[in-house]
Design an enzyme around this catalytic site. Sequence first.
Site, mmCIF file in Angstrom:
data_model
loop_
_atom_site.group_PDB
_atom_site.id
_atom_site.type_symbol
_atom_site.label_atom_id
_atom_site.label_comp_id
_atom_site.label_asym_id
_atom_site.label_seq_id
_atom_site.Cartn_x
_atom_site.Cartn_y
_atom_site.Cartn_z
ATOM 1 N N GLU A 130 6.035 4.234 10.438
ATOM 2 C CA GLU A 130 5.077 4.724 9.450
ATOM 3 C C GLU A 130 5.024 3.787 8.245
ATOM 4 O O GLU A 130 3.964 3.529 7.680
ATOM 5 C CB GLU A 130 5.481 6.130 8.990
ATOM 6 C CG GLU A 130 5.175 7.221 9.992
ATOM 7 C CD GLU A 130 3.677 7.461 10.102
ATOM 8 O OE1 GLU A 130 3.040 7.779 9.083
ATOM 9 O OE2 GLU A 130 3.145 7.300 11.204
ATOM 10 N N HIS A 137 1.567 1.837 6.491
ATOM 11 C CA HIS A 137 1.131 1.971 5.106
ATOM 12 C C HIS A 137 1.965 1.025 4.264
ATOM 13 O O HIS A 137 2.848 1.422 3.518
ATOM 14 C CB HIS A 137 1.281 3.417 4.641
ATOM 15 C CG HIS A 137 0.441 4.350 5.442
ATOM 16 N ND1 HIS A 137 -0.906 4.513 5.221
ATOM 17 C CD2 HIS A 137 0.741 5.129 6.494
ATOM 18 C CE1 HIS A 137 -1.393 5.371 6.076
ATOM 19 N NE2 HIS A 137 -0.420 5.759 6.866
ATOM 20 N N ARG A 138 1.671 -0.218 4.414
ATOM 21 C CA ARG A 138 2.493 -1.310 3.935
ATOM 22 C C ARG A 138 2.428 -1.476 2.422
ATOM 23 O O ARG A 138 1.366 -1.399 1.841
ATOM 24 C CB ARG A 138 1.958 -2.570 4.605
ATOM 25 C CG ARG A 138 2.716 -3.814 4.355
ATOM 26 C CD ARG A 138 3.786 -3.972 5.390
ATOM 27 N NE ARG A 138 4.218 -5.331 5.416
ATOM 28 C CZ ARG A 138 4.920 -5.851 6.402
ATOM 29 N NH1 ARG A 138 5.221 -5.137 7.418
ATOM 30 N NH2 ARG A 138 5.318 -7.092 6.351
ATOM 31 N N ALA A 185 4.909 -2.662 -8.676
ATOM 32 C CA ALA A 185 4.562 -1.296 -9.069
ATOM 33 C C ALA A 185 3.211 -0.870 -8.507
ATOM 34 O O ALA A 185 3.034 0.281 -8.094
ATOM 35 C CB ALA A 185 4.562 -1.185 -10.594
ATOM 36 N N ARG A 206 1.951 8.578 0.865
ATOM 37 C CA ARG A 206 3.112 9.062 1.602
ATOM 38 C C ARG A 206 3.911 10.137 0.876
ATOM 39 O O ARG A 206 5.027 10.444 1.297
ATOM 40 C CB ARG A 206 4.045 7.890 1.937
ATOM 41 C CG ARG A 206 3.450 6.831 2.837
ATOM 42 C CD ARG A 206 3.167 7.349 4.232
ATOM 43 N NE ARG A 206 1.813 7.818 4.388
ATOM 44 C CZ ARG A 206 1.372 8.502 5.418
ATOM 45 N NH1 ARG A 206 2.171 8.832 6.392
ATOM 46 N NH2 ARG A 206 0.113 8.884 5.476
#
Length: 549
Positions: free
Chosen positions: A89, A93-94, A493, A503
Amino acid sequence: MTDTPADDLKPSFRSDVSVELVKHSAADSDVLWAARVSTAGEQSLEELQKDPERSKGLINYLMRDRHGSPFEHNSMTFFISAPIFVFREFMRHRVGWCVAGDTEITLESEAGRLRRRTIAELYELWHLGVEDRLPHSAGGVTWHSRAGKWTAQVRHGEKNQYLGLYENREAAESAVAEYRELHPGTRLHKLESVRRNHVRCYDEETLLARRARIVDVIESGVKQLIRITTESGKTLRSTVDHAVLTPEGWCKAGELVVGDAVLAEGTTPRPSEAQVPPSLRRGIGVWTSMQRERLIKETDSCHLCGRDFPRAELALDHVVPVAGDLTQALDERNLAPACEPCHAVKSAGEQAQAQRGGEIAKAVADRIVSIEQDGEEMTYDLSVEGPWHNFLANGIVVHNSYNEESGRYRELLPHFYVPDESRKLVQEGRPGKYVFVEGTQAQQELVGRVMEDSYAHAYEAYQEMLAAGVAREVARAVLPVGLFSSMYATCNARSLMHFLGLRTQHELAKVPSFPQREIEMVGERMETEWAKLMPLTHAAFNANGRVAP
């Protein structure tokens, strides 16, 4: 087979993940400095000491109006321990480093042939497939008995297109043909050969060219880019925090200045056997054989194939060949165990190369002549198999942003994930509208018992194959995704906020998210560490609906 203590090979079970902030250069002042430098120049550092409320207001303004680039001038590296399915996962969603879509990646075949593809093309081939130019529309003409007419319909893409009722078959067929002419379709399929691609990478000790398998290709979102141009004419368009290899080691792209050097693809003269006199070569061979008992364990791993062998079947191999660098010939750090078949193949190849002369591929220094801002666009990244985790981007050596524990190079320990009673077990509703609710005591007991039994059985099969001499990279296929793994993840950030928005669930979020609980646990722990480092930025993130700028 292994020197791992027996107690460590007994399955253990955990219900939590762990996240440790191992290093950082991140503070609210980084955002303020980056935002004010355009107007205050060098005095922007003095501005940081002024009115705190003014600083808070500036960060909130940047967040609210989606000015994202000031939030990228910082870095955090986390060490994460979690089940393997969490990392799958994570990769989707890198967060972290990335390059522009037109960046050309150097691919290398098993025979050593090189070719280039843009990273955007690799992403499309990897995830979407390729067009095979065959009609994708299906359907046709059928008789509608109730209406007493011919029905024309076509399935195009994922939808059925109803074209109407017709008095005769010819008219219905003509309608279908006209629709297909106006809506030409192509069918997409994935090429398995793409999934087997290898990139050219570099041994970070010797700087010699190697091959590494691509693990994943990731679309990382629209981000601010800089353009680095080198003396040889190479250009790299990447985010400021993407790691670039330099003669002094890894450095972030945003920290480089004109005059610095990066490492890029190049060549060096191939070493010749004539450079090492036969008497000296014999002396080196005698010294090397004297180190066998001390440097090779009773059972040790071949550094070339990764399999375990008794000492009697292993030789000490010069990782960097003697002819390649004579200064490392008597360096113990350049010696590693190699099984007899691998050692024979490697030695024969080195001798053949030495006799041919010519040049070999090696990373070389290339001086930077310009660095400039280059706008915002969709970005991508690769995940590359170890041990080096680097690849060529437009001919410049860059790093991928995640280093996950590899089952090819070490024996995986039996630490497995079993959810505790706080984990909701039952899904209700349909996709996009579902919720999770508490499971019954019987369901909780069933999950724990079945998981523990299946984990123990899988790990026993893994150990059986290792004991029989099967390579780690083959044996690991029986291990479940509930096995704990670990990795280092580096982000800034802005990219972390993007990750948290996707997430984690939060009452202040403008856009609802429905993450899997286990990756949400990772996100919550990363957020806790980040909030301590950048409290003003974290507060502004929450105040503006938890949407990344």
